[in-house]
Design a protein around this motif. Structure first.
Motif, PDB file in Angstrom:
ATOM      1  N   PHE A   1     -65.192   8.214  28.145  1.00 14.28           N
ATOM      2  CA  PHE A   1     -64.961   9.576  28.620  1.00 14.28           C
ATOM      3  C   PHE A   1     -66.131  10.049  29.480  1.00 14.28           C
ATOM      4  CE2 PHE A   1     -65.497  14.172  28.268  1.00 14.28           C
ATOM      5  CZ  PHE A   1     -64.283  14.600  28.783  1.00 14.28           C
ATOM      6  N   TRP A   2     -67.370   9.755  29.041  1.00 17.47           N
ATOM      7  CA  TRP A   2     -68.524  10.183  29.829  1.00 17.47           C
ATOM      8  C   TRP A   2     -68.630   9.399  31.130  1.00 17.47           C
ATOM      9  CZ3 TRP A   2     -70.444  14.666  29.396  1.00 17.47           C
ATOM     10  CH2 TRP A   2     -70.457  15.315  28.160  1.00 17.47           C
TER      11      TRP A   2
ATOM     12  N   GLU B   1     -46.575  -0.179  27.616  1.00 16.42           N
ATOM     13  CA  GLU B   1     -47.580  -0.054  28.676  1.00 16.42           C
ATOM     14  C   GLU B   1     -48.670   0.957  28.374  1.00 16.42           C
ATOM     15  OE1 GLU B   1     -47.854  -1.874  31.277  1.00 16.42           O
ATOM     16  OE2 GLU B   1     -45.977  -2.958  31.271  1.00 16.42           O
ATOM     17  N   GLU B   2     -48.384   2.003  27.599  1.00 14.86           N
ATOM     18  CA  GLU B   2     -49.382   3.031  27.411  1.00 14.86           C
ATOM     19  C   GLU B   2     -50.436   2.576  26.413  1.00 14.86           C
ATOM     20  OE1 GLU B   2     -47.413   6.665  26.463  1.00 14.86           O
ATOM     21  OE2 GLU B   2     -46.860   7.047  28.546  1.00 14.86           O
ATOM     22  N   VAL B   3     -51.699   2.919  26.694  1.00 11.29           N
ATOM     23  CA  VAL B   3     -52.811   2.513  25.853  1.00 11.29           C
ATOM     24  C   VAL B   3     -52.980   3.464  24.674  1.00 11.29           C
ATOM     25  CG1 VAL B   3     -55.308   2.194  25.802  1.00 11.29           C
ATOM     26  CG2 VAL B   3     -53.976   1.366  27.753  1.00 11.29           C
TER      27      VAL B   3
ATOM     28  N   ALA C   1     -53.259   9.758  32.399  1.00 10.55           N
ATOM     29  CA  ALA C   1     -51.902   9.353  32.044  1.00 10.55           C
ATOM     30  C   ALA C   1     -51.893   8.015  31.308  1.00 10.55           C
ATOM     31  CB  ALA C   1     -51.032   9.268  33.300  1.00 10.55           C
ATOM     32  N   TRP C   2     -52.844   7.137  31.603  1.00  9.02           N
ATOM     33  CA  TRP C   2     -52.917   5.828  30.957  1.00  9.02           C
ATOM     34  C   TRP C   2     -53.670   5.863  29.631  1.00  9.02           C
ATOM     35  CZ3 TRP C   2     -54.019   3.672  36.341  1.00  9.02           C
ATOM     36  CH2 TRP C   2     -52.900   2.993  36.839  1.00  9.02           C
ATOM     37  N   LEU C   3     -54.805   6.553  29.599  1.00  8.15           N
ATOM     38  CA  LEU C   3     -55.752   6.399  28.499  1.00  8.15           C
ATOM     39  C   LEU C   3     -55.840   7.593  27.564  1.00  8.15           C
ATOM     40  CD1 LEU C   3     -58.746   4.647  30.332  1.00  8.15           C
ATOM     41  CD2 LEU C   3     -56.675   3.637  29.365  1.00  8.15           C
TER      42      LEU C   3
ATOM     43  N   PRO D   1     -58.122   3.489  24.546  1.00  7.99           N
ATOM     44  CA  PRO D   1     -57.981   4.925  24.825  1.00  7.99           C
ATOM     45  C   PRO D   1     -59.333   5.561  25.116  1.00  7.99           C
ATOM     46  CG  PRO D   1     -56.781   4.303  22.835  1.00  7.99           C
ATOM     47  CD  PRO D   1     -57.624   3.123  23.216  1.00  7.99           C
ATOM     48  N   LEU D   2     -59.307   6.675  25.824  1.00 12.44           N
ATOM     49  CA  LEU D   2     -60.552   7.390  26.097  1.00 12.44           C
ATOM     50  C   LEU D   2     -61.217   7.832  24.797  1.00 12.44           C
ATOM     51  CD1 LEU D   2     -59.645   9.682  29.128  1.00 12.44           C
ATOM     52  CD2 LEU D   2     -61.225   7.748  29.137  1.00 12.44           C
ATOM     53  N   ALA D   3     -60.425   8.207  23.812  1.00 12.92           N
ATOM     54  CA  ALA D   3     -60.952   8.622  22.507  1.00 12.92           C
ATOM     55  C   ALA D   3     -59.877   8.402  21.456  1.00 12.92           C
ATOM     56  CB  ALA D   3     -61.386  10.078  22.539  1.00 12.92           C
TER      57      ALA D   3
END
Length: 438
Positions: free
Chosen positions: A245-246, A224-226, A366-368, A432-434
């Motif tokens: 992120f921005w 489940e986690e990205v 928590a996800w990304l 993911p965010l980064a």
């Protein structure tokens, strides 16, 4: 940490899963509740404080905004401390200190001393919200994190709602705004002790978690986690190059400008423009922010259910956050033409309902983000919240002083709602965010 059990004891069919994670989040909820009651006490009491201490609208805006400058500064250090030492120890210490600062505000003799104490309150409350995101990542499977995030964030709305009733009741009972700060500060000290003795940083360390519940919590991590929780961690520069992120940061800033603008000035608006008395101000504040609780519950349930039904988390989140942003914008602009106090309550209540869909933001780290950076990313996101809280009361205070009314302030909040909408739609929930780059 207790040793991992063997396969036989790990089988979820051998024993019904315990529900300790719900109790831990219940205690966390109370801490966040008090966090918001403590910071909202000033907003509720400010009409009476300004009469007692002869404070101008501009000065009121600065006093309400001082909290957020230290709250902003300590977000990243607070998130780092959570990642380093865990939310149990950090939040216990910080809650005790912010309780003392809150009680001391009741002894303030002028705007300057009140502002200085609010700086202390902001510094010590800074790690509380990122701690919710950290515990979300540690204690919940991915399929429960939207509900977990909105449940915890719901405490903010409920705390503000209860704060309105509690503060006006204490003022009415004792005839002074000072006792409202003393009472809420001492209550925070008591709950901090209980938090320390019950909450643990991870479920493996909690005596109330059986192996079936642990299997439920940990069973979804791989699928489940990205974000990758085992590889190289993204750097500051990796996050700075990320559009998602921005989008997260600017969306949260727009959200916070609207949220804290309403919290800071709506009691004064209802008292000064709609001429509400003390009793009416108390119940109307409860109704307005009580709708935020409903918004949190609706958003969390729809996010998790929509994700399960469609499998398209990116679409579900953008639809929900888009509805939230459009609803906020419509409500802010509608206030420009309202002259009836009860209609104003409805507009503000609907605005708070849509604003609190934004509680979904606390599931995003928590996800990304990698689990080892959840606290830090949550702290970075909360810098935007802090900046919004620092700016909105001051800007609105000057608009009110310059124009003698609230029209300019509501236009300003409408623009902030548009920023929240645009930022939310930029986030890519499929990635993911980064990502760490070579």
């Amino acid at each position: 940490m207790r040793p991992m059990p063997d396969e036989e004891t790990m089988s979820p069919t051998t024993k019904k899963a315990s529900r300790a994670r719900l109790k831990v989040f219940g205690v966390l909820w109370v801490i966040i509740l008090l966090n918001y009651i403590d910071r909202a006490t000033l907003s509720i009491a400010i009409p009476f404080i300004s009469q007692d201490l002869h404070i101008t609208p501009e000065a009121k805006g600065w006093i309400m905004g001082t909290f957020f400058w230290t709250y902003l500064i300590f977000q990243i250090p607070g998130g780092w401390l959570l990642d380093k030492f865990g939310p149990r120890r950090i939040i216990t210490i910080c809650a005790a200190l912010w309780g003392l600062a809150q009680a001391a505000i009741g002894l303030a003799r002028g705007g300057m001393s009140m502002g200085i104490l609010r700086l202390g309150l902001g510094a010590f409350e800074a790690p509380a919200a990122p701690a919710g995101s950290k515990l979300n990542a540690n204690w919940l499977p991915a399929s429960e994190r939207a509900r977990g995030a909105t449940f915890v964030d719901m405490a903010g709305s409920f705390g503000t709602a209860v704060g309105g009733v509690l503060v006006t009741a204490v003022i009415g009972l004792f005839g002074s705004w000072r006792w409202a700060f003393v009472a809420t500060g001492l209550l925070t000290l008591v709950v901090a002790v209980f938090y320390f003795f019950y909450v643990r940083d991870v479920p493996e360390d909690h005596s109330g978690v059986n192996e079936a519940e642990l299997a439920h919590i940990r069973g979804e991590v791989a699928t489940e986690e990205v974000a990758d929780s085992t590889g190289p961690l993204p750097t500051v520069f990796d996050y700075a190059r990320s559009m998602s992120f921005w989008g997260l940061w600017l969306g949260r800033l727009g959200w916070a400008l609207v949220w804290w603008g309403i919290i800071s000035w709506s009691p004064s608006y209802l008292r000064d423009v709609m001429h509400f008395d003390l009793a009416t101000l108390g119940w109307s504040t409860f109704l307005i922010y009580g709708m935020g609780v409903v918004g949190q519950l609706v958003a969390g349930a729809l996010a998790d259910k929509g994700r399960a039904l469609t499998g398209n988390y990116n679409l579900v989140m953008k639809v929900l956050l888009g509805i939230s942003g459009l609803g906020m914008l419509a409500c802010m602009l509608s206030l420009l033409g309202i002259s009836n106090g009860y209609v104003a309550i409805i507009a503000l209540a609907l605005a708070v309902f849509f604003i609190n869909f934004g509680g979904l933001y606390w599931a995003i780290p928590a996800w990304l983000a990698p689990r080892r950076q959840v606290g830090t990313v949550g702290g970075a996101m909360n810098i935007a919240s802090s900046l919004g809280g620092a700016i909105a009361p001051v800007v609105m205070g000057y608009f009110i002083a310059w124009t003698g009314g609230y029209t300019g302030s509501f236009v300003f909040l409408g623009c902030c709602a548009a920023l929240y909408l645009a930022g939310s739609l930029v986030i890519n929930f499929k990635k993911p965010l980064a990502v760490a780059r070579p």
